[in-house]
Design an enzyme around this catalytic site. Structure first.
Site, mmCIF file in Angstrom:
data_model
loop_
_atom_site.group_PDB
_atom_site.id
_atom_site.type_symbol
_atom_site.label_atom_id
_atom_site.label_comp_id
_atom_site.label_asym_id
_atom_site.label_seq_id
_atom_site.Cartn_x
_atom_site.Cartn_y
_atom_site.Cartn_z
ATOM 1 N N ASP A 12 -2.896 -3.594 7.867
ATOM 2 C CA ASP A 12 -2.410 -5.347 7.520
ATOM 3 C C ASP A 12 -2.950 -6.306 8.136
ATOM 4 O OD1 ASP A 12 -0.936 -6.179 6.085
ATOM 5 O OD2 ASP A 12 0.778 -6.519 6.477
ATOM 6 N N ASN A 60 0.969 -3.578 -4.482
ATOM 7 C CA ASN A 60 -0.924 -4.534 -4.481
ATOM 8 C C ASN A 60 -1.951 -4.768 -5.963
ATOM 9 O OD1 ASN A 60 -1.738 -2.775 -1.102
ATOM 10 N ND2 ASN A 60 -0.577 -4.750 -2.114
HETATM 11 C C1 IPE Z 1 0.897 -2.987 2.827
HETATM 12 O O1 IPE Z 1 0.398 -3.777 3.585
HETATM 13 C C2 IPE Z 1 0.191 -1.939 2.087
HETATM 14 C C3 IPE Z 1 -1.336 -1.415 2.100
HETATM 15 C C4 IPE Z 1 -1.953 -2.818 3.514
HETATM 16 C C5 IPE Z 1 -2.281 -1.114 1.745
HETATM 17 P P1 IPE Z 1 0.479 -5.567 2.313
HETATM 18 O O2 IPE Z 1 0.468 -6.524 2.737
HETATM 19 O O3 IPE Z 1 0.776 -5.285 0.761
HETATM 20 O O4 IPE Z 1 2.956 -6.017 2.681
HETATM 21 P P2 IPE Z 1 3.978 -6.575 2.206
HETATM 22 O O5 IPE Z 1 3.928 -6.577 0.217
HETATM 23 O O6 IPE Z 1 3.424 -7.383 3.092
HETATM 24 O O7 IPE Z 1 5.490 -5.564 2.416
HETATM 25 C C1 IPE Z 2 -3.952 -5.419 4.234
HETATM 26 O O1 IPE Z 2 -4.035 -6.635 4.613
HETATM 27 C C2 IPE Z 2 -4.666 -5.123 3.005
HETATM 28 C C3 IPE Z 2 -4.088 -4.453 2.046
HETATM 29 C C4 IPE Z 2 -3.279 -4.447 1.865
HETATM 30 C C5 IPE Z 2 -4.658 -3.862 0.620
HETATM 31 P P1 IPE Z 2 -3.455 -7.376 3.002
HETATM 32 O O2 IPE Z 2 -4.377 -8.505 2.330
HETATM 33 O O3 IPE Z 2 -2.106 -7.478 3.463
HETATM 34 O O4 IPE Z 2 -3.781 -9.218 4.745
HETATM 35 P P2 IPE Z 2 -2.577 -10.294 4.676
HETATM 36 O O5 IPE Z 2 -1.178 -9.290 4.862
HETATM 37 O O6 IPE Z 2 -2.341 -10.936 3.886
HETATM 38 O O7 IPE Z 2 -2.789 -10.980 5.876
HETATM 39 MG MG MG Z 3 -0.751 -7.691 3.707
#
Ligand code: IPE
Ligand code: IPE
Ligand code: MG
Length: 232
Positions: A12, A60
């Site tokens: 993340d 997502n």
């Molecule tokens: C969790 O991350 C999913 C992945 C890392 C693929 P998110 O960034 O989507 O999680 P939330 O929505 O902040 O909990």
């Molecule tokens: C994790 O990084 C990757 C996916 C969920 C695909 P994020 O895209 O959630 O990054 P933040 O949380 O917005 O920084």
């Molecule tokens: Mg995230």
């Protein structure tokens, strides 16, 4: 040193990393692939048996359409590019999740990449895509109902995704949030949880080593007392 057999990682922080540099969020995802390469190499060198990463959650899909399409095309490209290097490193690749909902191109790329690494034995790399912990429990329950079996912990456990990998020993989340985000709810029920503020595009081998060091200092009690654990 006590080494976890099965490590899971919630990668993340890509979007925040990009935003802080005035770059598009997709640039964060692109850089994130490099961090994943580093992690895979490092886990293989350390002798981790199963490495599971969260690449795209069932939630997502709610992101802007351009971001979802960019993620899917990076995914296809990475599968095409990495299958042979993974097989050379003797790493067996599995894509875990509801892949039925994916486009034709992606499903074909997944099948090809999995077939290329099928014979590999040193480590499994499990990439959770369109995965949700609740979805996993439901798909397991459905299989059991279809077979006419009784539902108990043993049977449910046997129908969850990633039978080959067993329970998660260490779950790492980067990016500073302290939540599961519907990841491996069943498999991580007794995992040691490690959270770091490092954003995924900056995650390096030293960060993984720090998590392994920390894991080595845990006392895994599984409900027993510390005295009981230390006396065996
Ligand atoms: C969790 O991350 C999913 C992945 C890392 C693929 P998110 O960034 O989507 O999680 P939330 O929505 O902040 O909990
Ligand atoms: C994790 O990084 C990757 C996916 C969920 C695909 P994020 O895209 O959630 O990054 P933040 O949380 O917005 O920084
Ligand atoms: Mg995230």
């Amino acid at each position: 040193m006590a080494l976890p057999k099965h490590v899971a990682v919630i990668m993340d922080g890509n979007g925040r990393w990009a935003k802080a540099r005035f770059l598009p969020r997709t640039e964060g995802h692109r850089r994130g692939i490099q961090s994943l390469r580093t992690l895979v190499r490092c886990a293989r060198e350390k002798g981790i048996e199963h490495l599971t990463v969260f690449a795209f959650s069932s939630e997502n899909w709610r992101r802007p359409q351009e971001e979802v399409s960019a993620l899917m095309s990076y995914f296809v490209m990475a599968l095409q590019k990495e299958a042979i290097p993974l097989s050379e490193a003797d790493i067996q690749l599995h894509i875990v999740g509801d892949t039925q909902a994916m486009g034709e191109d992606l499903r074909a790329a997944i099948a090809r990449a999995e077939a290329t690494t099928m014979h590999c034995r040193s480590m499994t790399l499990n990439i959770c895509t369109n995965y949700g912990g609740r979805w996993d429990i439901v798909q397991a329950a459905r299989q059991i109902v279809d077979k006419g079996l009784a539902i108990d912990e043993q049977t449910l456990g046997e129908h969850m995704c990633m039978q080959w990998a067993g329970p998660v020993d260490l779950l790492i989340r980067t990016g500073g949030e302290k939540r599961m985000s519907n990841f491996l709810l069943w498999q991580a029920s007794y995992a040691e949880l490690y959270f770091t503020d490092v954003l995924w595009p900056e995650y390096a081998a030293e960060d993984f080593e720090a998590a392994l060091q920390w894991y080595d200092g845990r006392e895994r009690r599984f409900g027993r007392t510390g005295d009981q654990v230390r006396s065996v």
